[in-house]
Write a protein that holds these residues in place. Structure first.
Motif, PDB file in Angstrom:
ATOM      1  N   PRO A 125       0.825  -1.215   0.000  1.00 26.49           N
ATOM      2  CA  PRO A 125       0.000   0.000   0.000  1.00 26.49           C
ATOM      3  C   PRO A 125       0.859   1.266   0.000  1.00 26.49           C
ATOM      4  O   PRO A 125       1.897   1.330   0.652  1.00 26.49           O
ATOM      5  CB  PRO A 125      -0.779  -0.111   1.314  1.00 26.49           C
ATOM      6  N   HIS A 126       0.414   2.243  -0.759  1.00 24.76           N
ATOM      7  CA  HIS A 126       1.049   3.571  -0.777  1.00 24.76           C
ATOM      8  C   HIS A 126       0.130   4.457   0.059  1.00 24.76           C
ATOM      9  O   HIS A 126      -0.959   4.806  -0.378  1.00 24.76           O
ATOM     10  CB  HIS A 126       1.152   4.057  -2.225  1.00 24.76           C
ATOM     11  N   TRP A 127       0.546   4.799   1.275  1.00 25.53           N
ATOM     12  CA  TRP A 127      -0.379   5.372   2.253  1.00 25.53           C
ATOM     13  C   TRP A 127       0.344   6.190   3.297  1.00 25.53           C
ATOM     14  O   TRP A 127       1.565   6.264   3.300  1.00 25.53           O
ATOM     15  CB  TRP A 127      -1.173   4.258   2.914  1.00 25.53           C
ATOM     16  N   GLY A 128      -0.418   6.806   4.189  1.00 24.56           N
ATOM     17  CA  GLY A 128       0.158   7.508   5.329  1.00 24.56           C
ATOM     18  C   GLY A 128       0.377   8.989   5.076  1.00 24.56           C
ATOM     19  O   GLY A 128       0.241   9.488   3.964  1.00 24.56           O
ATOM     20  N   THR A 129       0.748   9.690   6.141  1.00 24.47           N
ATOM     21  CA  THR A 129       0.985  11.131   6.083  1.00 24.47           C
ATOM     22  C   THR A 129       2.465  11.400   5.880  1.00 24.47           C
ATOM     23  O   THR A 129       3.304  10.878   6.616  1.00 24.47           O
ATOM     24  CB  THR A 129       0.522  11.795   7.404  1.00 24.47           C
ATOM     25  N   GLU A 130       2.762  12.219   4.880  1.00 25.92           N
ATOM     26  CA  GLU A 130       4.164  12.540   4.596  1.00 25.92           C
ATOM     27  C   GLU A 130       4.834  13.188   5.804  1.00 25.92           C
ATOM     28  O   GLU A 130       4.246  14.025   6.485  1.00 25.92           O
ATOM     29  CB  GLU A 130       4.259  13.481   3.394  1.00 25.92           C
ATOM     30  N   HIS A 131       6.080  12.782   6.055  1.00 23.00           N
ATOM     31  CA  HIS A 131       6.942  13.356   7.095  1.00 23.00           C
ATOM     32  C   HIS A 131       6.379  13.203   8.503  1.00 23.00           C
ATOM     33  O   HIS A 131       6.707  13.997   9.384  1.00 23.00           O
ATOM     34  CB  HIS A 131       7.256  14.828   6.800  1.00 23.00           C
ATOM     35  N   SER A 132       5.535  12.203   8.721  1.00 23.23           N
ATOM     36  CA  SER A 132       4.960  11.985  10.040  1.00 23.23           C
ATOM     37  C   SER A 132       5.169  10.535  10.474  1.00 23.23           C
ATOM     38  O   SER A 132       4.961   9.614   9.684  1.00 23.23           O
ATOM     39  CB  SER A 132       3.458  12.287  10.027  1.00 23.23           C
ATOM     40  N   THR A 133       5.557  10.359  11.719  1.00 23.61           N
ATOM     41  CA  THR A 133       5.665   9.008  12.257  1.00 23.61           C
ATOM     42  C   THR A 133       4.349   8.548  12.882  1.00 23.61           C
ATOM     43  O   THR A 133       4.236   7.420  13.329  1.00 23.61           O
ATOM     44  CB  THR A 133       6.774   8.928  13.333  1.00 23.61           C
ATOM     45  N   VAL A 134       3.364   9.440  12.911  1.00 25.27           N
ATOM     46  CA  VAL A 134       2.057   9.095  13.467  1.00 25.27           C
ATOM     47  C   VAL A 134       1.256   8.339  12.401  1.00 25.27           C
ATOM     48  O   VAL A 134       1.013   8.858  11.311  1.00 25.27           O
ATOM     49  CB  VAL A 134       1.294  10.355  13.919  1.00 25.27           C
TER      50      VAL A 134
ATOM     51  N   HIS B  59       5.293   5.945   1.049  1.00 31.28           N
ATOM     52  CA  HIS B  59       4.730   7.267   0.810  1.00 31.28           C
ATOM     53  C   HIS B  59       5.161   8.328   1.807  1.00 31.28           C
ATOM     54  O   HIS B  59       5.433   9.449   1.381  1.00 31.28           O
ATOM     55  CB  HIS B  59       3.199   7.265   0.734  1.00 31.28           C
ATOM     56  N   PRO B  60       5.247   8.072   3.124  1.00 31.23           N
ATOM     57  CA  PRO B  60       5.528   9.166   4.063  1.00 31.23           C
ATOM     58  C   PRO B  60       6.910   9.809   3.946  1.00 31.23           C
ATOM     59  O   PRO B  60       7.142  10.858   4.542  1.00 31.23           O
ATOM     60  CB  PRO B  60       5.352   8.502   5.432  1.00 31.23           C
ATOM     61  N   HIS B  61       7.835   9.208   3.230  1.00 33.33           N
ATOM     62  CA  HIS B  61       9.201   9.739   3.056  1.00 33.33           C
ATOM     63  C   HIS B  61      10.051   9.647   4.312  1.00 33.33           C
ATOM     64  O   HIS B  61      11.175  10.155   4.330  1.00 33.33           O
ATOM     65  CB  HIS B  61       9.209  11.187   2.541  1.00 33.33           C
ATOM     66  N   ILE B  62       9.532   9.077   5.371  1.00 30.39           N
ATOM     67  CA  ILE B  62      10.316   8.805   6.570  1.00 30.39           C
ATOM     68  C   ILE B  62       9.918   7.429   7.077  1.00 30.39           C
ATOM     69  O   ILE B  62       8.910   6.857   6.647  1.00 30.39           O
ATOM     70  CB  ILE B  62      10.109   9.857   7.683  1.00 30.39           C
ATOM     71  N   LEU B  63      10.724   6.905   7.983  1.00 28.02           N
ATOM     72  CA  LEU B  63      10.408   5.609   8.566  1.00 28.02           C
ATOM     73  C   LEU B  63       9.203   5.729   9.488  1.00 28.02           C
ATOM     74  O   LEU B  63       9.043   6.720  10.191  1.00 28.02           O
ATOM     75  CB  LEU B  63      11.602   5.086   9.359  1.00 28.02           C
ATOM     76  N   GLN B  64       8.355   4.722   9.435  1.00 25.52           N
ATOM     77  CA  GLN B  64       7.257   4.607  10.388  1.00 25.52           C
ATOM     78  C   GLN B  64       7.418   3.273  11.113  1.00 25.52           C
ATOM     79  O   GLN B  64       8.377   2.543  10.884  1.00 25.52           O
ATOM     80  CB  GLN B  64       5.907   4.708   9.690  1.00 25.52           C
TER      81      GLN B  64
END
Length: 193
Positions: free
Chosen positions: A119-128, A152-157
């Motif tokens: 899935p391509h999902w989540g809020t960019e630049h957020s670990t939440v 998608h978020p560009h950071i690790l989650q």
């Protein structure tokens, strides 16, 4: 440019996930050119197609006697919408409503030893994590995915296990201009046990 597809081969890439919010940035002609370029190179892609049936279709790869299915969908559009494919027009598979993505996962489960959902999902630049990520991951596992690997978020989650199966919510950035956040590579070890 189409000549750059050779870099995928040089890097040892076996499959390309196209369900994302940028594959349609330059419109329908460039989107179709992308599909044709990959097809001409023999590079499998998942999560997009010339029509909805193709966008929903799992891609099956054989590895060490196992069949591994890949399915992909996106819920990452913010400013402009990447179109979902229709019966007659190209586009991606979306998963704002998981019904079609779950159908694809179930089809994959019926025809493969292992199923990887992308899935391509989540809020960019957020670990939440978004609720749609955590609930979606559970739905994908229940439908038959053996692993969920997000982008998608560009950071690790975060990473968690759902019913003993790995969910990697975001791999971060492998290669993206002007971003220097952390990244990771997920290595899965699959056994027939």
């Amino acid at each position: 440019t189409p000549s750059h597809v050779k870099y995928l081969d040089d890097l040892g890439i076996d499959i390309v996930g196209l369900a994302n919010n940028h594959v349609y940035d330059y419109g329908p002609d460039a989107f179709e050119d992308t599909l044709t370029t990959l097809e001409n190179d023999g590079m499998p892609y998942v999560g997009a197609g010339h029509n909805l049936s193709e966008a929903m279709s799992p891609v099956y790869l054989k590895v060490d006697g196992f069949t591994i299915a890949y399915v992909a969908a996106s819920r990452a559009e913010k400013l402009k919408m990447t179109p979902q494919a229709t019966e007659t027009e190209g586009g991606i598979l979306r998963c704002y409503d998981n019904e079609l993505f779950l159908q694809a996962i179930r089809e994959a489960r019926a025809n493969a030893d292992f199923v990887i959902a992308l899935p391509h999902w989540g809020t960019e630049h957020s670990t939440v994590l978004e609720e749609a990520q955590t609930s979606g991951a559970r739905e994908y596992i229940e439908a038959g995915a053996d692993a969920v690997i997000g982008a998608h978020p560009h950071i690790l989650q975060g990473i968690e296990y759902v019913e003993g199966k790995p969910v990697v919510y975001s791999l971060g950035n492998f290669w993206f201009d002007d971003y220097s956040q952390d990244t990771m590579i997920a290595e899965l070890h699959l056994t027939g046990e």
